[in-house]
Scaffold this motif. Structure first.
Motif, PDB file in Angstrom:
ATOM      1  N   THR A   5       0.827  -1.195   0.000  1.00 30.04           N
ATOM      2  CA  THR A   5       0.000   0.000   0.000  1.00 30.04           C
ATOM      3  C   THR A   5       0.865   1.251   0.000  1.00 30.04           C
ATOM      4  OG1 THR A   5      -1.717  -1.184   1.224  1.00 30.04           O
ATOM      5  CG2 THR A   5      -1.862   1.207   1.197  1.00 30.04           C
ATOM      6  N   LYS A   6       1.923   1.204   0.773  1.00 32.94           N
ATOM      7  CA  LYS A   6       2.848   2.345   0.844  1.00 32.94           C
ATOM      8  C   LYS A   6       3.535   2.563  -0.511  1.00 32.94           C
ATOM      9  CE  LYS A   6       6.083   4.157   4.183  1.00 32.94           C
ATOM     10  NZ  LYS A   6       6.863   3.868   5.389  1.00 32.94           N
ATOM     11  N   ILE A   7       3.981   1.487  -1.127  1.00 32.52           N
ATOM     12  CA  ILE A   7       4.633   1.575  -2.442  1.00 32.52           C
ATOM     13  C   ILE A   7       3.651   2.102  -3.480  1.00 32.52           C
ATOM     14  CG2 ILE A   7       5.633   0.219  -4.320  1.00 32.52           C
ATOM     15  CD1 ILE A   7       6.895  -1.580  -2.171  1.00 32.52           C
ATOM     16  N   LEU A   8       2.422   1.593  -3.435  1.00 29.66           N
ATOM     17  CA  LEU A   8       1.392   2.045  -4.375  1.00 29.66           C
ATOM     18  C   LEU A   8       1.104   3.538  -4.179  1.00 29.66           C
ATOM     19  CD1 LEU A   8      -0.553   1.271  -6.610  1.00 29.66           C
ATOM     20  CD2 LEU A   8      -2.230   0.683  -4.867  1.00 29.66           C
ATOM     21  N   SER A   9       1.102   3.998  -2.947  1.00 30.08           N
ATOM     22  CA  SER A   9       0.889   5.421  -2.664  1.00 30.08           C
ATOM     23  C   SER A   9       1.997   6.269  -3.276  1.00 30.08           C
ATOM     24  CB  SER A   9       0.838   5.667  -1.154  1.00 30.08           C
ATOM     25  OG  SER A   9      -0.263   5.031  -0.585  1.00 30.08           O
ATOM     26  N   TYR A  10       3.243   5.806  -3.137  1.00 33.45           N
ATOM     27  CA  TYR A  10       4.374   6.541  -3.723  1.00 33.45           C
ATOM     28  C   TYR A  10       4.263   6.592  -5.246  1.00 33.45           C
ATOM     29  CZ  TYR A  10       6.754   6.445   0.819  1.00 33.45           C
ATOM     30  OH  TYR A  10       7.089   6.622   2.130  1.00 33.45           O
ATOM     31  N   ILE A  11       3.850   5.504  -5.832  1.00 35.03           N
ATOM     32  CA  ILE A  11       3.698   5.459  -7.296  1.00 35.03           C
ATOM     33  C   ILE A  11       2.613   6.435  -7.743  1.00 35.03           C
ATOM     34  CG2 ILE A  11       2.938   4.013  -9.221  1.00 35.03           C
ATOM     35  CD1 ILE A  11       4.388   1.665  -7.827  1.00 35.03           C
ATOM     36  N   VAL A  12       1.488   6.439  -7.064  1.00 28.05           N
ATOM     37  CA  VAL A  12       0.381   7.347  -7.420  1.00 28.05           C
ATOM     38  C   VAL A  12       0.813   8.799  -7.251  1.00 28.05           C
ATOM     39  CG1 VAL A  12      -1.930   8.125  -6.752  1.00 28.05           C
ATOM     40  CG2 VAL A  12      -1.456   5.685  -6.974  1.00 28.05           C
ATOM     41  N   ILE A  13       1.479   9.110  -6.146  1.00 26.31           N
ATOM     42  CA  ILE A  13       1.967  10.481  -5.917  1.00 26.31           C
ATOM     43  C   ILE A  13       2.964  10.879  -7.008  1.00 26.31           C
ATOM     44  CG2 ILE A  13       3.368  11.914  -4.378  1.00 26.31           C
ATOM     45  CD1 ILE A  13       2.003  10.410  -2.038  1.00 26.31           C
ATOM     46  N   GLY A  14       3.842   9.954  -7.378  1.00 27.13           N
ATOM     47  CA  GLY A  14       4.807  10.229  -8.450  1.00 27.13           C
ATOM     48  C   GLY A  14       4.126  10.495  -9.784  1.00 27.13           C
ATOM     49  N   LEU A  15       3.114   9.693 -10.109  1.00 22.78           N
ATOM     50  CA  LEU A  15       2.386   9.885 -11.365  1.00 22.78           C
ATOM     51  C   LEU A  15       1.639  11.213 -11.383  1.00 22.78           C
ATOM     52  CD1 LEU A  15       0.992   6.303 -12.043  1.00 22.78           C
ATOM     53  CD2 LEU A  15       2.792   7.506 -13.298  1.00 22.78           C
ATOM     54  N   VAL A  16       1.015  11.559 -10.268  1.00 23.03           N
ATOM     55  CA  VAL A  16       0.324  12.845 -10.177  1.00 23.03           C
ATOM     56  C   VAL A  16       1.336  13.984 -10.362  1.00 23.03           C
ATOM     57  CG1 VAL A  16      -0.911  14.403  -8.612  1.00 23.03           C
ATOM     58  CG2 VAL A  16      -1.611  12.017  -8.804  1.00 23.03           C
ATOM     59  N   GLY A  17       2.498  13.848  -9.753  1.00 20.66           N
ATOM     60  CA  GLY A  17       3.540  14.862  -9.906  1.00 20.66           C
ATOM     61  C   GLY A  17       3.981  15.020 -11.350  1.00 20.66           C
ATOM     62  N   VAL A  18       4.159  13.915 -12.039  1.00 18.00           N
ATOM     63  CA  VAL A  18       4.563  13.958 -13.449  1.00 18.00           C
ATOM     64  C   VAL A  18       3.486  14.631 -14.294  1.00 18.00           C
ATOM     65  CG1 VAL A  18       5.002  12.510 -15.478  1.00 18.00           C
ATOM     66  CG2 VAL A  18       6.134  11.995 -13.315  1.00 18.00           C
ATOM     67  N   VAL A  19       2.228  14.316 -14.032  1.00 15.19           N
ATOM     68  CA  VAL A  19       1.120  14.924 -14.790  1.00 15.19           C
ATOM     69  C   VAL A  19       1.076  16.432 -14.542  1.00 15.19           C
ATOM     70  CG1 VAL A  19      -1.402  15.048 -14.974  1.00 15.19           C
ATOM     71  CG2 VAL A  19      -0.255  12.832 -14.939  1.00 15.19           C
ATOM     72  N   VAL A  20       1.219  16.851 -13.296  1.00 10.30           N
ATOM     73  CA  VAL A  20       1.187  18.282 -12.969  1.00 10.30           C
ATOM     74  C   VAL A  20       2.358  19.003 -13.634  1.00 10.30           C
ATOM     75  CG1 VAL A  20       1.456  19.947 -11.087  1.00 10.30           C
ATOM     76  CG2 VAL A  20      -0.121  18.030 -10.842  1.00 10.30           C
ATOM     77  N   ILE A  21       3.539  18.439 -13.550  1.00  8.94           N
ATOM     78  CA  ILE A  21       4.711  19.055 -14.180  1.00  8.94           C
ATOM     79  C   ILE A  21       4.520  19.134 -15.694  1.00  8.94           C
ATOM     80  CG2 ILE A  21       7.165  18.701 -14.686  1.00  8.94           C
ATOM     81  CD1 ILE A  21       7.421  17.645 -11.781  1.00  8.94           C
ATOM     82  N   GLY A  22       4.000  18.073 -16.294  1.00  4.86           N
ATOM     83  CA  GLY A  22       3.742  18.080 -17.741  1.00  4.86           C
ATOM     84  C   GLY A  22       2.750  19.159 -18.141  1.00  4.86           C
ATOM     85  N   PHE A  23       1.695  19.308 -17.364  1.00  7.06           N
ATOM     86  CA  PHE A  23       0.688  20.330 -17.643  1.00  7.06           C
ATOM     87  C   PHE A  23       1.305  21.730 -17.552  1.00  7.06           C
ATOM     88  CE2 PHE A  23      -2.325  23.425 -15.902  1.00  7.06           C
ATOM     89  CZ  PHE A  23      -3.235  23.480 -16.950  1.00  7.06           C
ATOM     90  N   LEU A  24       2.052  21.985 -16.490  1.00  6.94           N
ATOM     91  CA  LEU A  24       2.674  23.301 -16.304  1.00  6.94           C
ATOM     92  C   LEU A  24       3.684  23.603 -17.408  1.00  6.94           C
ATOM     93  CD1 LEU A  24       3.150  23.317 -12.433  1.00  6.94           C
ATOM     94  CD2 LEU A  24       1.435  24.560 -13.768  1.00  6.94           C
ATOM     95  N   TRP A  25       4.459  22.598 -17.813  1.00 11.64           N
ATOM     96  CA  TRP A  25       5.446  22.797 -18.869  1.00 11.64           C
ATOM     97  C   TRP A  25       4.747  23.136 -20.192  1.00 11.64           C
ATOM     98  CZ3 TRP A  25       6.627  20.154 -23.426  1.00 11.64           C
ATOM     99  CH2 TRP A  25       7.824  20.537 -24.044  1.00 11.64           C
ATOM    100  N   THR A  26       3.682  22.416 -20.500  1.00 11.44           N
ATOM    101  CA  THR A  26       2.939  22.657 -21.740  1.00 11.44           C
ATOM    102  C   THR A  26       2.316  24.048 -21.735  1.00 11.44           C
ATOM    103  OG1 THR A  26       2.460  20.302 -21.936  1.00 11.44           O
ATOM    104  CG2 THR A  26       1.067  21.794 -23.193  1.00 11.44           C
ATOM    105  N   LYS A  27       1.738  24.448 -20.616  1.00 11.87           N
ATOM    106  CA  LYS A  27       1.130  25.771 -20.514  1.00 11.87           C
ATOM    107  C   LYS A  27       2.188  26.861 -20.660  1.00 11.87           C
ATOM    108  CE  LYS A  27      -1.805  28.642 -17.555  1.00 11.87           C
ATOM    109  NZ  LYS A  27      -1.654  29.714 -18.468  1.00 11.87           N
ATOM    110  N   ASP A  31       2.377  29.728 -23.570  1.00  8.07           N
ATOM    111  CA  ASP A  31       2.462  31.154 -23.230  1.00  8.07           C
ATOM    112  C   ASP A  31       3.684  31.794 -23.877  1.00  8.07           C
ATOM    113  OD1 ASP A  31       0.187  30.866 -21.710  1.00  8.07           O
ATOM    114  OD2 ASP A  31       1.238  30.864 -19.777  1.00  8.07           O
ATOM    115  N   SER A  32       4.800  31.081 -23.877  1.00  7.66           N
ATOM    116  CA  SER A  32       6.028  31.593 -24.475  1.00  7.66           C
ATOM    117  C   SER A  32       5.857  31.779 -25.984  1.00  7.66           C
ATOM    118  CB  SER A  32       7.188  30.637 -24.190  1.00  7.66           C
ATOM    119  OG  SER A  32       8.399  31.143 -24.682  1.00  7.66           O
TER     120      SER A  32
END
Length: 104
Positions: A5-27, A31-32
């Motif tokens: 469960t702990k490992i799965l939580s880390y994986i989910v948090i990592g995936l959410v982080g990657v998605v957020v970073i990808g969204f911000l980079w694209t935006k 804008d640039s």
């Protein structure tokens, strides 16, 4: 079970982080590109009129940044790449061939 469960939580948090970073980079990239397009539209009349020094350096008193600034700030966007071509052509027109080659 708790370890999985702990490992799965880390994986989910990592995936959410990657998605957020990808969204911000694209935006940020969009804008640039938009900013570079606007800057290029303001400097294009100088380039089209053969006022290459003003096209390269801009006209600060009019709030117009030049091709060099566009390339420096937004060179990785499509508009920045177009500005790079105009910059090289401007240097070529001013017979500054070495500088023109730097931007091809």
């Amino acid at each position: 079970m708790e370890k999985n469960t702990k490992i799965l939580s880390y994986i989910v948090i990592g995936l959410v982080g990657v998605v957020v970073i990808g969204f911000l980079w694209t935006k940020n990239r969009a804008d640039s590109h938009q900013k570079a397009t606007t800057m290029l539209a303001k400097v294009s009349p100088y380039y089209d009129a053969g006022k290459y020094d003003q096209a390269i350096n801009g006209v600060p008193q009019e709030g117009t940044q030049g091709l060099q600034a566009i390339v420096d700030e937004h060179g990785s966007t499509k508009a920045g790449q177009l500005a790079k071509l105009f910059l090289a052509n401007s240097y070529y027109a001013l017979k500054n061939y070495d500088k023109a080659l730097e931007y091809l």
